[in-house]
Design an enzyme around this catalytic site. Structure first.
Site, PDB file in Angstrom:
ATOM      1  N   ASP A  88      -3.737 -14.150   7.809  1.00  0.00           N
ATOM      2  CA  ASP A  88      -4.010 -14.943   9.019  1.00  0.00           C
ATOM      3  C   ASP A  88      -4.051 -16.442   8.689  1.00  0.00           C
ATOM      4  OD1 ASP A  88      -4.636 -15.629  11.607  1.00  0.00           O
ATOM      5  OD2 ASP A  88      -6.550 -14.564  11.678  1.00  0.00           O
ATOM      6  N   ASP A 167      -2.352  -6.776  12.402  1.00  0.00           N
ATOM      7  CA  ASP A 167      -3.785  -6.548  12.625  1.00  0.00           C
ATOM      8  C   ASP A 167      -4.020  -6.078  14.072  1.00  0.00           C
ATOM      9  OD1 ASP A 167      -6.457  -6.474  11.945  1.00  0.00           O
ATOM     10  OD2 ASP A 167      -6.445  -8.470  11.032  1.00  0.00           O
ATOM     11  N   ARG A 220      -4.503   0.608   7.243  1.00  0.00           N
ATOM     12  CA  ARG A 220      -5.891   0.348   6.840  1.00  0.00           C
ATOM     13  C   ARG A 220      -6.812   1.334   7.543  1.00  0.00           C
ATOM     14  NH1 ARG A 220      -7.757  -4.644   5.830  1.00  0.00           N
ATOM     15  NH2 ARG A 220      -9.757  -3.596   6.089  1.00  0.00           N
ATOM     16  N   ASP A 224     -12.863  -4.234   5.631  1.00  0.00           N
ATOM     17  CA  ASP A 224     -12.316  -5.234   4.719  1.00  0.00           C
ATOM     18  C   ASP A 224     -13.062  -5.148   3.380  1.00  0.00           C
ATOM     19  OD1 ASP A 224     -10.782  -6.145   6.797  1.00  0.00           O
ATOM     20  OD2 ASP A 224     -11.582  -8.186   6.792  1.00  0.00           O
TER      21      ASP A 224
END
Ligand SMILES: *[C@@H]1O[C@H](CO)[C@@H](O)[C@H](O)[C@H]1NC(C)=O
Ligand SMILES: *[C@@H]1O[C@H](CO)[C@@H](O)[C@H](O)[C@H]1NC(C)=O
Ligand SMILES: *[C@@H]1O[C@H](CO)[C@@H](O)[C@H](O)[C@H]1NC(C)=O
Ligand SMILES: *[C@@H]1O[C@H](CO)[C@@H](O)[C@H](O)[C@H]1NC(C)=O
Length: 424
Positions: A88, A167, A220, A224
């Site tokens: 990002d 994302d 994912r 995180d």
């Protein structure tokens, strides 16, 4: 004083013993036949955009050019770390007023992304780029893809992108089970091969992994990663509790992604660094580093560049491993790997984790013993055992009825290859 050894007996908890080798319909774009390897800035460099004060570390073309050079000069690229991925915070705050296209930040990426892609490709590396499926990106709140799927896919193809991380922030109005496949089709229709990395299951309560594996090269499934032992074990636990679902959806072209390797930063001990690389190899996880390649200490660089562990991670069979036993505060993680002998018996990579030892001494090294047959290692020709952390440490031949004993540091791991033998 008591001398205690954890002797693994079959009465102790047995996690599911894998090999759910069912056929999984998967994305077939010819990419990611083994788990992708590379580098991404996010955990280390976050969304640092102040290049006036922090010119060396801000998210800018300078950081990516520096890292591209280091991937090659420090020997990472030759071992497979090929994908250099921008996370990002690379865009302008808004799309181009006239064309609606995404714009790279003009001050931080003055040469533009096409030029940066050329720089990266000229070094034999691949170029990855972050985007978000919703209305805004997660950290920078830059423009998301919603309403612009084809335009953005075409723009990425024009820029010679090889890998897209998509994302899932600010996507409340989207049905992710429809949106992620649509974006994948938009990528496909450009005709350019791009690895498709999805954050899709992370944003769902009950992900449909069959559907996800059909549309994404990796996904994912957990939080995180952070720079700590606690974060690594949190992700391991998360995987372990879902491994009966996750393991069977991994395979060539489609992988579970437990997030980046944090080795080489500030908070991981040497033992915790060993733990992350060993378990990520067992899981067939992407090996995407997040660190400053200029300051990785030699002993950590040696872990990141351990050829034998990379070979386990990249094993041709592409079977994801899992946790097969949790006696006391120990864990046994096992992955079937090549070679398979003439009688069809797999070789195995086996990691034994000391999650804090016994009550008697929680932070002491701990001895762990098992008989090979207890872990389903039943090849009557035996197994040739080597220490994956030290290839010079050849432990010899073990039969299914033999005991294997290992001593593990607190919050650490030992990691062995059990190579399945044949008569010659
Ligand atoms: C041991 O492995 C074989 C295949 O090699 C498999 O059929 C069997 O179910 C496994 N046993 C256990 C206890 O998981
Ligand atoms: C788009 O237009 C607005 C106002 O018309 C202007 O403030 C802004 O700077 C423009 N943005 C870009 C990226 O050109
Ligand atoms: C697009 O999808 C088709 C069908 O799955 C596949 O054969 C092809 O390789 C894909 N092309 C690209 C560029 O991803
Ligand atoms: C999950 O996706 C698969 C593949 O598209 C589909 O066949 C299946 O019905 C879905 N399962 C659920 C519970 O929606």
């Amino acid at each position: 004083m008591t001398h205690s050894v954890v002797v693994y007996t079959l009465t102790l908890t047995f996690c599911v013993l894998l090999l759910g080798l069912e056929y999984v319909a998967a994305l077939e774009n010819g990419l990611a036949r083994t788990p992708p390897m590379g580098w991404m800035p996010f955990e280390r460099f976050r969304c640092l955009t102040d290049c006036a004060q922090f010119p060396r570390d801000c998210i800018s073309e300078r950081l990516f050019k520096r890292t591209a050079d280091l991937l090659v000069s420090e020997g990472y690229a030759a071992l497979g770390y090929k994908y250099l991925i921008i996370d990002d915070c690379w865009t302008e705050e808004r799309r181009d007023n006239q064309t609606g296209k995404l714009l790279a930040h003009r001050e931080r990426f003055p040469s533009g992304l096409h030029a940066l892609a050329s720089y990266i490709h000229a070094r034999g590396l691949k170029f990855g780029l972050y985007h978000d499926i919703g209305t805004e990106t997660c950290m920078f709140h830059g423009p998301g893809a919603q309403g612009h799927f084809q335009l953005d896919a075409d723009t990425f193809a024009d820029w010679q992108v090889d890998y897209v991380k998509l994302d899932g922030c600010y996507a409340d109005e989207l049905n992710l089970d429809k949106a992620y496949p649509y974006f994948g089709q938009a990528l496909n229709s450009t005709g350019r091969s791009m690895v498709y990395s999805c954050s899709w299951p992370f944003y769902q309560e009950k992900p449909n992994y069959s559907l996800i594996a059909k549309h994404c090269n990796l996904w994912r499934f957990s939080q995180d990663v952070r720079d700590s032992y606690h974060s690594i074990t949190y992700i391991m636990d998360h995987y372990r509790h879902r491994q009966h679902i996750l393991q069977k959806h991994a395979g060539p072209g489609h992988w579970n992604d437990p997030d980046m390797l944090v080795l080489g930063n500030f908070r991981l001990s040497y033992d915790a660094s060993r733990l992350q690389i060993a378990i990520w190899a067992v899981l067939a996880a992407p090996l995407i580093m997040t660190n400053d390649l200029e300051t990785v200490r030699p002993e950590i660089k040696a872990l990141l560049q351990n050829r034998d562990i990379i070979a386990v991670n990249q094993d041709e069979l592409g079977i994801a491993g899992g946790c097969v036993a949790t006696p006391e505060n120990m864990e046994v993680w096992l992955r079937p790997i090549a070679p398979i002998n003439n009688a069809g018996k797999h070789s195995y990579a086996i990691a034994i984790v000391n999650r804090g030892g016994l009550h008697e001494c929680p932070l002491c090294p701990q001895i762990f013993e098992f008989t090979l047959s207890q872990l389903n290692l039943s090849n009557t020709m035996g197994y040739s055992v080597t220490n994956l952390f030290n290839r010079n440490d050849d432990l010899g031949l073990f039969m299914p009825s033999d005991k294997f004993s290992t001593r593990i540091n607190p919050e650490g791991v030992t990691f062995y290859k059990f190579k399945s033998m044949d008569w010659y």
